[in-house]
Design a protein around this motif. Structure first.
Motif, short mmCIF file in Angstrom:
data_model
loop_
_atom_site.label_atom_id
_atom_site.label_comp_id
_atom_site.label_asym_id
_atom_site.label_seq_id
_atom_site.Cartn_x
_atom_site.Cartn_y
_atom_site.Cartn_z
N ASP A 52 0.85 -1.19 0.00
CA ASP A 52 0.00 0.00 0.00
C ASP A 52 0.89 1.24 0.00
O ASP A 52 1.83 1.34 0.80
CB ASP A 52 -0.87 -0.03 1.25
N VAL A 53 0.59 2.19 -0.88
CA VAL A 53 1.42 3.39 -0.98
C VAL A 53 1.50 4.12 0.35
O VAL A 53 2.52 4.74 0.68
CB VAL A 53 0.88 4.33 -2.09
N ASN A 54 0.44 4.06 1.16
CA ASN A 54 0.44 4.76 2.44
C ASN A 54 1.12 3.97 3.55
O ASN A 54 1.20 4.45 4.68
CB ASN A 54 -1.00 5.10 2.84
N ALA A 55 1.61 2.78 3.22
CA ALA A 55 2.33 1.98 4.21
C ALA A 55 3.79 1.77 3.84
O ALA A 55 4.55 1.19 4.63
CB ALA A 55 1.64 0.62 4.37
N VAL A 56 4.19 2.23 2.66
CA VAL A 56 5.57 2.05 2.20
C VAL A 56 6.28 3.41 2.26
O VAL A 56 5.91 4.34 1.53
CB VAL A 56 5.63 1.49 0.77
N PRO A 57 7.29 3.57 3.10
CA PRO A 57 7.98 4.87 3.19
C PRO A 57 8.64 5.25 1.86
O PRO A 57 9.11 4.38 1.12
CB PRO A 57 9.03 4.63 4.29
N SER A 58 8.71 6.52 1.60
CA SER A 58 9.38 7.00 0.39
C SER A 58 10.85 6.59 0.37
O SER A 58 11.43 6.35 -0.70
CB SER A 58 9.26 8.52 0.28
N SER A 59 11.46 6.51 1.55
CA SER A 59 12.86 6.10 1.61
C SER A 59 13.06 4.69 1.08
O SER A 59 14.08 4.39 0.45
CB SER A 59 13.37 6.19 3.06
N VAL A 60 12.09 3.81 1.31
CA VAL A 60 12.16 2.44 0.79
C VAL A 60 12.02 2.45 -0.73
O VAL A 60 12.73 1.71 -1.43
CB VAL A 60 11.08 1.56 1.45
N ILE A 61 11.12 3.28 -1.24
CA ILE A 61 10.95 3.38 -2.69
C ILE A 61 12.26 3.83 -3.35
O ILE A 61 12.70 3.26 -4.35
CB ILE A 61 9.80 4.36 -3.02
N LEU A 62 12.89 4.84 -2.77
CA LEU A 62 14.17 5.32 -3.32
C LEU A 62 15.26 4.26 -3.22
O LEU A 62 16.04 4.04 -4.16
CB LEU A 62 14.60 6.59 -2.59
N GLU A 63 15.30 3.57 -2.08
CA GLU A 63 16.33 2.55 -1.89
C GLU A 63 16.17 1.41 -2.89
O GLU A 63 17.14 0.98 -3.52
CB GLU A 63 16.25 2.01 -0.47
N LYS A 64 14.93 0.92 -3.05
CA LYS A 64 14.68 -0.18 -3.99
C LYS A 64 14.97 0.24 -5.43
O LYS A 64 15.38 -0.57 -6.26
CB LYS A 64 13.24 -0.65 -3.86
N GLY A 65 14.76 1.52 -5.74
CA GLY A 65 15.02 2.01 -7.08
C GLY A 65 16.45 2.46 -7.31
O GLY A 65 16.79 2.92 -8.40
N ARG A 66 17.29 2.34 -6.27
CA ARG A 66 18.70 2.76 -6.35
C ARG A 66 18.77 4.23 -6.78
O ARG A 66 19.51 4.61 -7.68
CB ARG A 66 19.51 1.87 -7.33
N LEU A 67 17.99 5.05 -6.09
CA LEU A 67 17.87 6.46 -6.44
C LEU A 67 18.07 7.32 -5.20
O LEU A 67 17.78 6.92 -4.07
CB LEU A 67 16.47 6.74 -7.01
#
Length: 408
Positions: A52-67
């Motif tokens: 869920d977008v509201n349960a996944v921190p933005s920092s995790v999104i950046l980390e998984k995307g190597r960004l």
């Protein structure tokens, strides 16, 4: 490759278009497990987060995307559209819209935009997001983007437009709202429509004719088996009696068939059949047993046929059942319109114009076969013949009256 963060990715409708325009999906976030499984099956190189977008921190999104913050070229996504869809009006009248918990996805998109600060963003939703007098969802997004700018020092100035996909070469009548903004404040300009019925003159450029269902499906072989494709239920045997490009209205007093129904007393998509000479109507995500559009061969469309109507790239595979397949494809964005807008973002915002022709635009077919022959109306429907009353008008039907009574 240009770098993309994808939210509410579905099975990749937007991503496939951006991919053809030279973008790499670094990370895709999607809640639905069937869609995630299908993305991993077709694009194993994508980093797919199931959540869920509201349960996944933005920092995790950046980390998984190597960004890092500000590194992504574009953030794309289509928050689930049910609170703003036209069908919600049919079912519930004026739906709860922003009070609907599914509208929280708008806030989730804005949070990721604030935290990742991409060079550009693209957000899509159903046309109902911008209905006149009912555009509170759009206003929330515009206000939220202003708050992002205040919090981060970015200068996103979103441009938005209701895009009729058939006017850009998609062989399907589907309407979506797109918002596009640039971090440095550049104003995005939507490309002008290229297809239509209008005849050009000295004051307006000539448009190409609409792409048709035959352009999309004409070179796809008939399925070897009709398992799962037959139309059953009460009305299945009536479909072969309706001409291509028509629906149940054919069998009303104003139509050319038997008067079995009242004029406009059913959903438009009831017994709706594709025409070889017209664009497809919108592929439905959750159709009933008699809700089309159906193939002119009087059956449901196959997975590959629906992919072609949605202008997805060829060669996709899916291991899910009919219900999940229909839902995922019906909720998707036509990939061609994503490719067109991605190329414009490259040119206008990222200063790296794409080369070559559109990859996902169908090829026009010069020869179009004649319409399929009609079958006679089966005897069991003859008892329905009558001078049926027409629908009384907007807001005057039986369901509308019930809603008024309930409100009182």
């Amino acid at each position: 490759m240009l770098k993309t963060i994808s939210l509410f990715s579905g099975i990749g409708g937007l991503d496939f278009g951006f991919e053809e325009a030279g973008f790499e999906t670094r990370v895709a976030l999607e809640l639905d497990k069937f869609a995630c499984r299908t993305m991993r099956l077709n694009r194993p190189s994508w980093e797919v987060i199931e959540g869920d977008v509201n349960a996944v921190p933005s920092s995790v999104i950046l980390e998984k995307g190597r960004l890092s913050v500000g590194e992504a070229d574009v953030l794309i996504g289509g928050p689930p559209c049910q609170p703003f869809s036209k069908s919600s009006y049919w079912v519930r009248g004026d739906s709860l819209r922003l009070d609907d918990p599914r509208a929280d996805t708008l806030a989730g998109y804005l949070r990721v935009l604030r935290d990742t600060q991409p060079k550009a963003f693209l957000l899509e939703n159903v046309g109902g997001l911008a209905y006149e007098g009912k555009d509170e969802g759009l206003q929330v997004l515009l206000d939220g983007i202003r708050q992002v700018n205040q919090a981060t020092g970015t200068r996103y100035e979103p441009a938005w437009r209701v895009v009729r996909c058939a006017e850009y070469g998609v062989p399907q009548i589907r309407e979506r709202v797109f918002l596009v903004g640039a971090r440095d404040g550049r104003q995005f300009r939507f490309p002008e429509p290229t297809h239509g019925e209008a005849v050009g003159d000295m004051f307006s450029p000539t448009r190409e004719p609409f792409m048709t269902a035959w352009d999309a499906l004409g070179d796809i072989a008939e399925p070897n088996s009709l398992d799962g494709l037959r139309i059953g239920g009460k009305w299945g045997e009536l479909l072969p009696t309706i001409p291509e490009g028509q629906n149940y209205l054919w069998h009303t007093p104003r139509g050319g068939g038997m008067p079995l129904f009242g004029w406009r007393t059913r959903y438009w998509s009831f017994l709706l059949k594709l025409s070889k000479r017209l664009p497809s109507w919108t592929v439905q995500a959750q159709p009933g047993s008699a809700i089309g559009p159906f193939h002119w061969k009087n059956r449901r469309m196959t997975f590959h046929e629906m992919c072609a109507i949605q202008t997805f790239p060829k060669g996709l595979i899916m291991h899910e059942g009919r219900t999940e397949m229909q839902r995922m494809l019906g909720n998707a964005v036509p990939s061609l319109i994503a490719e067109i807008l991605a190329r414009e973002i490259r040119k206008q915002i990222l200063d790296v114009p794409a080369k070559g022709r559109l990859a996902l635009k169908p090829k026009r077919k010069e020869f179009v076969p004649p319409p399929e022959r009609l079958a006679p109306v089966p005897d069991r429907y003859h008892e329905l013949v009558a001078n049926h009353a027409e629908h009384p008008g907007t807001g005057k039907g039986r369901n509308a009256s019930k809603r008024v009574q309930a409100a009182e």
